[in-house]
Motif scaffolding. Structure first.
Motif: not given
Length: 108
Positions: A1-16
């Motif tokens: 179990m990893s949170i890499l994908y979720l963190l990537s999505l949150l980072g992209a949302l933050g950039c938006m």
């Protein structure tokens, strides 16, 4: 179990969010309207996903970068963040295109 994908999505949302704030494109232009549009878009795509899952069209694949947390059968939590990002990105692109086109029209 990893949170890499979720963190990537949150980072992209933050950039938006940063783009939106800098150019006052969507939420920083009209927060109430943006919230309504965003919620309607998110609900539409969640219902779309749930119908696709019920019909056997969509299925969750195992990925080592995802959390493995499901909010419904075959619907990982990351999907909600992806759909929110998709809706937000679309509105930022539309608002940004309008801004660019309006500035182009004003030039002699």
């Amino acid at each position: 179990m990893s949170i890499l994908y979720l963190l990537s999505l949150l980072g992209a949302l933050g950039c938006m969010v940063l783009l939106d704030r800098r150019f006052r494109l969507f939420f920083w232009r009209d927060a109430w309207r943006a919230t309504v549009v965003g919620v309607i878009g998110l609900v539409f795509f969640v219902v779309w996903d749930l119908l696709g899952i019920a019909l056997g069209i969509f299925a969750r694949g195992e990925a080592p970068i995802s959390t493995g947390v499901l909010i419904a059968p075959e619907l990982p939590i990351e999907e909600l963040f992806f759909l929110a990002f998709l809706c937000y990105l679309t509105m930022i692109l539309i608002a940004g295109a309008r801004l660019v086109l309006d500035r182009g029209r004003r030039r002699p």
